[in-house]
Design a protein around this motif. Structure first.
Motif, PDB file in Angstrom:
ATOM      1  N   ASP A   1      54.091  40.680  44.774  1.00 19.70           N
ATOM      2  CA  ASP A   1      54.631  39.709  45.872  1.00 19.70           C
ATOM      3  C   ASP A   1      54.393  38.360  45.355  1.00 19.70           C
ATOM      4  O   ASP A   1      53.225  37.981  45.787  1.00 19.70           O
TER       5      ASP A   1
ATOM      6  N   MET B   1      30.719  49.553  50.220  1.00 18.92           N
ATOM      7  CA  MET B   1      30.252  50.050  51.584  1.00 18.92           C
ATOM      8  C   MET B   1      28.668  50.147  51.174  1.00 18.92           C
ATOM      9  O   MET B   1      27.910  49.853  51.749  1.00 18.92           O
TER      10      MET B   1
ATOM     11  N   ARG C   1      46.974  46.763  47.712  1.00 15.98           N
ATOM     12  CA  ARG C   1      47.232  47.235  49.282  1.00 15.98           C
ATOM     13  C   ARG C   1      48.622  47.628  49.137  1.00 15.98           C
ATOM     14  O   ARG C   1      49.594  46.783  49.416  1.00 15.98           O
TER      15      ARG C   1
ATOM     16  N   TYR D   1      47.609  39.426  38.949  1.00 14.31           N
ATOM     17  CA  TYR D   1      48.922  40.129  38.994  1.00 14.31           C
ATOM     18  C   TYR D   1      49.234  40.639  40.299  1.00 14.31           C
ATOM     19  O   TYR D   1      48.272  41.197  40.815  1.00 14.31           O
TER      20      TYR D   1
HETATM   21  P1  NAD Z   1      45.779  42.276  50.738  1.00 13.19           P
HETATM   22  O1  NAD Z   1      46.917  42.988  51.404  1.00 13.19           O
HETATM   23  O2  NAD Z   1      45.261  40.990  51.215  1.00 13.19           O
HETATM   24  O3  NAD Z   1      46.081  42.198  49.293  1.00 13.19           O
HETATM   25  C1  NAD Z   1      46.379  43.243  48.438  1.00 13.19           C
HETATM   26  C2  NAD Z   1      47.693  42.501  47.412  1.00 13.19           C
HETATM   27  O4  NAD Z   1      47.937  43.645  46.705  1.00 13.19           O
HETATM   28  C3  NAD Z   1      48.733  42.001  48.276  1.00 13.19           C
HETATM   29  O5  NAD Z   1      48.765  40.546  47.661  1.00 13.19           O
HETATM   30  C4  NAD Z   1      49.856  42.840  47.693  1.00 13.19           C
HETATM   31  O6  NAD Z   1      51.019  42.198  47.567  1.00 13.19           O
HETATM   32  C5  NAD Z   1      49.297  43.485  46.528  1.00 13.19           C
HETATM   33  N1  NAD Z   1      50.077  44.724  46.039  1.00 13.19           N
HETATM   34  C6  NAD Z   1      50.340  45.723  46.834  1.00 13.19           C
HETATM   35  N2  NAD Z   1      51.139  46.740  45.950  1.00 13.19           N
HETATM   36  C7  NAD Z   1      50.936  46.111  44.897  1.00 13.19           C
HETATM   37  C8  NAD Z   1      51.509  46.767  43.724  1.00 13.19           C
HETATM   38  N3  NAD Z   1      51.896  47.815  43.561  1.00 13.19           N
HETATM   39  N4  NAD Z   1      51.138  46.203  42.423  1.00 13.19           N
HETATM   40  C9  NAD Z   1      50.658  44.642  42.483  1.00 13.19           C
HETATM   41  N5  NAD Z   1      50.170  44.186  43.460  1.00 13.19           N
HETATM   42  C10 NAD Z   1      50.170  44.971  44.720  1.00 13.19           C
HETATM   43  O7  NAD Z   1      44.514  43.291  51.000  1.00 13.19           O
HETATM   44  P2  NAD Z   1      43.034  43.319  51.047  1.00 13.19           P
HETATM   45  O8  NAD Z   1      42.644  43.295  52.503  1.00 13.19           O
HETATM   46  O9  NAD Z   1      42.585  41.806  50.625  1.00 13.19           O
HETATM   47  O10 NAD Z   1      42.571  44.557  50.362  1.00 13.19           O
HETATM   48  C11 NAD Z   1      42.944  44.895  48.927  1.00 13.19           C
HETATM   49  C12 NAD Z   1      42.583  46.092  48.758  1.00 13.19           C
HETATM   50  O11 NAD Z   1      41.166  46.213  48.262  1.00 13.19           O
HETATM   51  C13 NAD Z   1      42.785  47.117  49.651  1.00 13.19           C
HETATM   52  O12 NAD Z   1      43.015  48.338  49.078  1.00 13.19           O
HETATM   53  C14 NAD Z   1      41.234  47.334  50.252  1.00 13.19           C
HETATM   54  O13 NAD Z   1      41.416  48.614  50.838  1.00 13.19           O
HETATM   55  C15 NAD Z   1      40.702  47.299  49.104  1.00 13.19           C
HETATM   56  N6  NAD Z   1      39.203  47.087  49.328  1.00 13.19           N
HETATM   57  C16 NAD Z   1      38.532  48.019  48.944  1.00 13.19           C
HETATM   58  C17 NAD Z   1      37.004  48.045  48.960  1.00 13.19           C
HETATM   59  C18 NAD Z   1      36.022  49.105  48.526  1.00 13.19           C
HETATM   60  O14 NAD Z   1      35.127  49.251  49.061  1.00 13.19           O
HETATM   61  N7  NAD Z   1      36.604  50.014  47.748  1.00 13.19           N
HETATM   62  C19 NAD Z   1      36.499  46.850  49.631  1.00 13.19           C
HETATM   63  C20 NAD Z   1      37.250  45.900  49.960  1.00 13.19           C
HETATM   64  C21 NAD Z   1      38.671  45.999  49.901  1.00 13.19           C
END
Ligand code: NAD
Ligand code: G6P
Ligand code: MN
Length: 445
Positions: free
Chosen positions: A43, A173, A88, A40
């Motif tokens: 975008d 992390m 994100r 889901y």
């Molecule tokens: P990314 O931008 O590649 O992917 C995120 C996706 O979320 C995008 O496809 C975007 O269109 C979608 N999106 C944004 N808002 C949305 C909404 N309201 N509803 C549905 N989809 C939505 O980002 P990424 O670099 O792959 O990272 C994804 C997320 O995971 C980030 O928040 C990142 O910080 C997080 N992350 C967290 C950890 C952790 O340790 N907690 C580790 C790795 C990544």
């Protein structure tokens, strides 16, 4: 034993992390059987790149699993047992603003730390709450495993606004660093270690690390970290060889360790304890997001496009996210009541008696089908308590500012951030970020 087969929705389907999580789920079907995977995203174009490849991967590895990608929340959230959420809000375009605007003021510009992290927090809060509401409407028994960042602010907002929802906030992390600790001590995996750890998300320390027999591994780890940080190049097994930025971050843990050699730190303290060093070391025109776009996004997306064009994932360079295995551990703990000990971001409620009850702390918990049971950490020392309370006040003020639409509280949060200099700098950067986030943030009064 017949294991129940789960139905999963991955929110943020277009994430660069989605393929490695799908590969990891497929690699773990023996312990976590799945009948359906849905992606889901809001975008459709971004999600399609990832989904077309994932559909092929799922069909080739496990044809019995139903797969679909959608932008319709009802389709996504109906009939699911777990929502793995990694959205994100504002995508890389806004991560770019979070990183570069603070740098104009000589401040740390970072995804989850300092004022850039706060800016991201104000975008994530409403979006993650919307996901929770979708989940509760269409699959009331579903659990959300959330790692959408900034996890500390998101967790506090969920605690405040949806206190009874089935949401578990997690971060990779500590897992990543524990894998490194295992290597330093000559073990195969983090599962060989038993740890005591406490803090806020991206703001924690290990106070004890032992092997399964109870032998103390801290002396060996301290000696290594004092010399090399968590960088594994000296051992010849550094997993992030293609990413100098991360290798530098791991090495820099040496400086963080020096601030309190009685514990072992997470890497994120570099932004709070050495902000001037970090700023001096950053090219304000080419920040972390540019590296992520040039390295991770390019690699993952071009490989997804190649798989879709060939119609097969044979010979793929996509890798299983080994660190992501904690997501399967967590889902298994909930689905099969494993009572595994895991680090989660949970409400303190006395685990650390000299911190507020309502602080969202990252600590070890025993996880079973009724959720996490936090372990007691006990009182923590002044240095950690002081740092945590300041950062906690920032996070609480951000969340209050969001729900009360309060400019004053947000300015106070900026002033309080350890990465901040003067209150007037805080105001200037706040006004700049308000303008940059006008399509995302609520209007503040
Ligand atoms: P990314 O931008 O590649 O992917 C995120 C996706 O979320 C995008 O496809 C975007 O269109 C979608 N999106 C944004 N808002 C949305 C909404 N309201 N509803 C549905 N989809 C939505 O980002 P990424 O670099 O792959 O990272 C994804 C997320 O995971 C980030 O928040 C990142 O910080 C997080 N992350 C967290 C950890 C952790 O340790 N907690 C580790 C790795 C990544
Ligand atoms: C770690 C943290 C995540 C963060 C990521 C950023 O994995 O735990 O919370 O999102 O690093 O990495 P990146 O490569 O996107 O800068
Ligand atoms: Mn994290």
């Amino acid at each position: 034993m017949d294991l129940h087969e789960s139905s999963i929705v991955i929110a943020g389907g277009g994430s660069t992390y989605t393929p490695e999580i799908i590969l990891m789920l497929l690699d773990n079907l023996h312990r976590f059987p799945i009948r359906q995977i849905k992606l889901y995203d809001n975008d459709p174009d971004r999600q399609k790149i990832v989904a077309d490849a994932c559909e092929i991967i799922v069909r080739e590895h496990a044809p019995h699993i139903a797969f679909l990608a959608t932008t319709d929340p009802e389709t996504a959230f109906t009939d699911v047992d777990f929502c793995m959420a990694h959205i994100r809000s504002g995508k890389y375009e806004m991560r770019d603003r979070d990183e570069k605007i603070p740098l104009k003021y000589g401040l740390v510009g970072q995804e989850t730390c300092g004022v850039g992290g706060i800016a991201y927090g104000l975008r994530s809060i409403p979006d993650v709450i919307q996901l929770i509401d979708y989940m509760e409407k269409w699959s009331p028994n579903c659990w959300m495993l959330n790692y959408s960042n900034p996890a500390a602010i998101v967790a506090e907002a969920v605690r405040a606004a949806r206190p009874h929802s089935k949401v578990l906030n997690i971060c990779d992390m500590p897992i990543d660093i524990m894998e490194r600790m295992a290597k330093i001590c000559g073990f195969d995996s983090r599962k060989d270690l038993v740890v005591r750890y406490y803090g806020l998300n991206h703001f924690g320390w290990w106070s004890d690390v032992r092997d399964q027999d109870g032998s103390d591994l801290m002396p060996k780890l301290k000696a290594y970290v004092a010399e090399n940080g968590y960088n594994l190049e000296p051992l010849g097994c550094e997993p992030r060889m293609n990413d100098e930025d991360w290798r530098h971050t791991y090495r820099f843990a040496r400086e963080l360790y020096a601030t309190d050699p009685s514990v072992l730190p997470t890497t994120y303290f570099k932004y709070y304890l050495y902000p001037d060093h970090v700023v001096a070391d950053t090219d304000p025109t080419y920040t972390r997001v540019d590296m992520v776009k040039d390295i991770r996004e390019k690699e993952v997306f071009s490989e997804c496009e190649r798989i879709a064009a060939c119609g097969t994932s044979e010979g793929t360079t996509l890798k299983i996210g080994v660190h992501a295995s904690f997501i399967v551990d967590l889902a298994c703990a909930i689905a099969f009541n494993t009572h595994e000990r895991m680090l989660l971001i949970v409400e303190n409620q006395g685990s650390i008696p000299n911190l507020p009850e309502t602080a969202m702390v990252e600590i070890p918990c025993i996880v079973g089908s009724n959720g996490p049971e936090p372990l007691r950490i006990g009182p923590i020392p002044w240095f950690q308590k002081g740092l945590i309370e300041q950062q906690l006040a920032v996070e609480k003020l951000v969340v209050e500012a969001f729900f009360e639409r309060s400019y004053q509280k947000l300015w106070q949060a900026f002033i309080l951030s350890k990465t901040m200099k003067d209150a007037d700098v805080a105001k200037a950067v706040l006004d700049d970020l308000i303008e940059a986030n006008k399509d995302y943030w609520p209007e503040l009064n």
